[in-house]
Design an enzyme around this catalytic site. Structure first.
Site, PDB file in Angstrom:
ATOM      1  N   GLY A   1       6.340   2.944  -8.620  1.00 15.13           N
ATOM      2  CA  GLY A   1       7.672   3.237  -9.181  1.00 15.13           C
ATOM      3  C   GLY A   1       8.704   2.288  -8.626  1.00 15.13           C
ATOM      4  O   GLY A   1       8.580   1.782  -7.504  1.00 15.13           O
TER       5      GLY A   1
ATOM      6  N   GLU B   1      -1.988  -0.172 -14.084  1.00 17.26           N
ATOM      7  CA  GLU B   1      -1.750  -1.616 -14.117  1.00 17.26           C
ATOM      8  C   GLU B   1      -1.889  -2.075 -15.567  1.00 17.26           C
ATOM      9  O   GLU B   1      -2.454  -1.354 -16.401  1.00 17.26           O
ATOM     10  CB  GLU B   1      -2.814  -2.331 -13.274  1.00 17.26           C
ATOM     11  CG  GLU B   1      -2.828  -1.954 -11.810  1.00 17.26           C
ATOM     12  CD  GLU B   1      -1.619  -2.464 -11.045  1.00 17.26           C
ATOM     13  OE1 GLU B   1      -1.306  -3.653 -11.132  1.00 17.26           O
ATOM     14  OE2 GLU B   1      -0.977  -1.657 -10.355  1.00 17.26           O
TER      15      GLU B   1
ATOM     16  N   VAL C   1       0.859  -1.198   0.000  1.00 14.73           N
ATOM     17  CA  VAL C   1       0.000   0.000   0.000  1.00 14.73           C
ATOM     18  C   VAL C   1       0.884   1.234   0.000  1.00 14.73           C
ATOM     19  O   VAL C   1       1.791   1.354   0.827  1.00 14.73           O
ATOM     20  CB  VAL C   1      -0.905   0.064   1.264  1.00 14.73           C
ATOM     21  CG1 VAL C   1      -1.879   1.227   1.162  1.00 14.73           C
ATOM     22  CG2 VAL C   1      -1.651  -1.243   1.468  1.00 14.73           C
TER      23      VAL C   1
ATOM     24  N   GLY D   1       3.219   4.852 -17.484  1.00 14.30           N
ATOM     25  CA  GLY D   1       3.495   3.575 -16.792  1.00 14.30           C
ATOM     26  C   GLY D   1       2.915   3.463 -15.403  1.00 14.30           C
ATOM     27  O   GLY D   1       3.302   2.581 -14.641  1.00 14.30           O
TER      28      GLY D   1
ATOM     29  N   GLY E   1       3.152   2.344  -2.130  1.00 12.75           N
ATOM     30  CA  GLY E   1       4.509   2.284  -2.709  1.00 12.75           C
ATOM     31  C   GLY E   1       5.591   2.612  -1.696  1.00 12.75           C
ATOM     32  O   GLY E   1       5.787   1.886  -0.728  1.00 12.75           O
TER      33      GLY E   1
ATOM     34  N   LYS F   1      -6.201  -2.125  -1.405  1.00 12.43           N
ATOM     35  CA  LYS F   1      -5.309  -1.446  -0.459  1.00 12.43           C
ATOM     36  C   LYS F   1      -6.077  -1.026   0.802  1.00 12.43           C
ATOM     37  O   LYS F   1      -5.554  -1.095   1.914  1.00 12.43           O
ATOM     38  CB  LYS F   1      -4.667  -0.239  -1.147  1.00 12.43           C
ATOM     39  CG  LYS F   1      -3.704  -0.669  -2.257  1.00 12.43           C
ATOM     40  CD  LYS F   1      -3.324   0.479  -3.173  1.00 12.43           C
ATOM     41  CE  LYS F   1      -2.325   0.058  -4.233  1.00 12.43           C
ATOM     42  NZ  LYS F   1      -2.185   1.027  -5.340  1.00 12.43           N
TER      43      LYS F   1
ATOM     44  N   ASP G   1      -8.208  -1.669  -7.366  1.00 12.71           N
ATOM     45  CA  ASP G   1      -6.856  -1.584  -6.808  1.00 12.71           C
ATOM     46  C   ASP G   1      -6.901  -0.831  -5.464  1.00 12.71           C
ATOM     47  O   ASP G   1      -6.319  -1.276  -4.470  1.00 12.71           O
ATOM     48  CB  ASP G   1      -5.940  -0.869  -7.820  1.00 12.71           C
ATOM     49  CG  ASP G   1      -4.544  -0.670  -7.297  1.00 12.71           C
ATOM     50  OD1 ASP G   1      -3.753  -1.623  -7.329  1.00 12.71           O
ATOM     51  OD2 ASP G   1      -4.232   0.449  -6.818  1.00 12.71           O
TER      52      ASP G   1
HETATM   53  N1  HSE Z   1      -1.574   0.943 -10.458  1.00  6.75           N
HETATM   54  C1  HSE Z   1      -1.195   1.299  -9.142  1.00  6.75           C
HETATM   55  C2  HSE Z   1      -1.483   2.787  -8.990  1.00  6.75           C
HETATM   56  C3  HSE Z   1       0.268   1.013  -8.914  1.00  6.75           C
HETATM   57  O1  HSE Z   1      -1.826   3.454  -9.968  1.00  6.75           O
HETATM   58  O2  HSE Z   1      -1.393   3.297  -7.885  1.00  6.75           O
HETATM   59  C4  HSE Z   1       0.670   0.911  -7.482  1.00  6.75           C
HETATM   60  O3  HSE Z   1      -0.034  -0.031  -6.760  1.00  6.75           O
END
Ligand code: HSE
Length: 433
Positions: A304, A191, A133, A188, A135, A206, A202
């Site tokens: 990242g 997902e 969660v 990038g 990053g 989290k 997503d």
């Molecule tokens: N796809 C996710 C985001 C990546 O955009 O936050 C990190 O979990």
């Protein structure tokens, strides 16, 4: 203690390469912290020949999972391959082989976290997932260690970078949803399949992890109400500007009384006075309100290579420190409360509502009479002629009311002959409590 601890990686994608890079670049710092070196001994990959952005010693790459899971020299396994079933199988195998596991896999932890924690506990192994969660934000340890003596009341999170980037572009530059999504994919953040990002799944995964740690309950993914951002209209974002709101995809984990909790993810209008309103682009932030500590906010890069790898490495370092102390597998905290979800009549917030109504005498009076009868009062009202003939567009923001009452009012509004259409409605969160 060995002079060097060997770790094995399952996967060498964006995060795995970051981990290998940090271990190489910060070897002296790690030695200073740990009193021993750390080396990557084996890396499980799907394709040995694949060109990689990070230049790694090819002799440590393998396509045989046993080279990682059954090598007695490897003490710590880092799962950064993603996916569910294979990752779960490998992690369970690692525990059987008495290896500590670090994972960045939020999907897996949201679905199988309790099962994996129990397996880790049984085998006296560590299972850490700081990177799952937010990053690179040191969030889970902040929550479960830093705030351990507090009672968390509310967690509000911007925990998906892709949607925050899209909403910032729509809000600030007036970019269309489709163009903003395309930009996020090119950069990038999204997902592989952006559905999980834009439909809120997503973020929901989290929030399950955050809710479990915050409230020590057995929350599961099915308990989360999820709404994404793919149907948002620029019209609402423009009204939001007039009202001094920013549109954000917010994950909520709220404790409404001792054991009742609400976990949801939805597009929300935030007052620009709220600390989360200033979190733009692909950044993540989690705002936590604790009974004793009051307001805190954790902010940083939610994805990242190197940022996420720093979170993975914080777990690796903790597992190695635990090895030195002989206390691996002791961190597991069992759920304390059986979950009880907050019913809709106890979930309070303000609401934004946009309607198309017949532009005729008494139309607004009928609408306001309905809200009066429902016991909901308006905080703000905007009206302008709609693009459609003979219709007016009305935007109202209610005072705080229950979700149950608001939904009842919507059903009744739709029956009024003057109401042509309920165009949209959103939760509104005002000043920080
Ligand atoms: N796809 C996710 C985001 C990546 O955009 O936050 C990190 O979990």
């Amino acid at each position: 203690m060995e002079k060097e601890v060997s770790i094995g990686l399952l996967g060498l994608g964006v995060v795995g390469s970051g981990v290998a890079q940090l271990i190489e670049n910060y070897q002296d710092d790690l030695k200073h912290q740990l009193g021993c070196g750390v080396r990557v001994k084996s890396v499980l990959v799907r394709n040995l020949e694949k060109a990689r952005s990070y230049d790694i010693d090819h002799s440590i790459l393998t396509t045989n999972c046993d080279d990682v899971l059954n090598d007695p020299d490897i003490n710590v396994v880092v799962e950064v391959m993603g996916g569910i079933e294979e990752a779960r199988k490998y992690i369970l195998q690692a525990f059987q082989a008495k290896k500590h596991v670090i994972t960045a896999n939020k999907d897996l932890i949201a679905l199988y976290g309790p099962e994996l924690e129990a397996a880790a506990n049984e085998n006296e192994c560590d299972l850490f997932y700081e990177a799952s969660v937010g990053g690179g934000i040191p969030l889970l340890r902040g929550l479960s260690d830093g705030l351990v003596s507090d009672r968390i009341q509310q967690v509000m999170g911007i925990v998906n970078g892709t949607t925050n980037y899209i909403l910032t572009k729509m809000d600030v530059d007036g970019t269309s949803y489709e163009d903003a999504l395309k930009e996020a994919q090119e950069l990038g953040f999204a997902e592989a399949d952006p559905t999980a990002d834009v439909e809120g799944l997503d973020a929901a995964r989290k929030m399950v992890i955050l809710a479990r740690l915050s409230f020590l309950t057995n929350v599961e993914l099915d308990d989360v109400e999820v709404e994404g951002i793919s149907n948002l209209s620029l019209t609402d974002l423009q009204y939001g500007k007039q009202l001094d709101y920013s549109m954000k995809l917010i994950g909520f984990a709220n404790r409404t009384n001792d054991h009742h909790i609400e976990v949801s993810v939805q597009p929300t209008f935030l007052s620009n006075k709220h600390p989360l309103a200033s979190v733009t682009d692909e950044y993540n932030a989690v705002y936590i309100n604790g009974e004793a500590v009051g307001e805190t906010m954790f902010y940083g890069p939610g994805a990242g290579s190197l940022p996420t790898a720093t979170a993975v490495m914080s777990d690796v370092v903790e597992a190695i420190k635990n090895m030195r102390l002989g206390v691996n597998g002791k961190k597991f905290v069992k759920p304390r409360f059986q979950k009880e979800l907050t019913p809709m009549d106890q979930r309070y917030s303000q609401f934004y509502l946009r309607l198309h109504v017949k532009d005729e005498v008494g139309a607004f009076a009928l609408i306001s009479e309905l809200f009066h009868q429902m016991g909901i009062s308006f905080e703000r009202i905007l009206q302008k002629p709609s693009n459609k003939d003979e219709l007016a567009e009305i935007v109202v923001v209610t005072h705080e009311t229950s979700l149950a009452k608001f939904k009842d009012s919507l059903a009744k509004l739709r029956e009024l002959y003057v109401v042509e259409n309920v165009e949209s409605f959103f939760r509104v969160e005002g000043d920080a409590k």
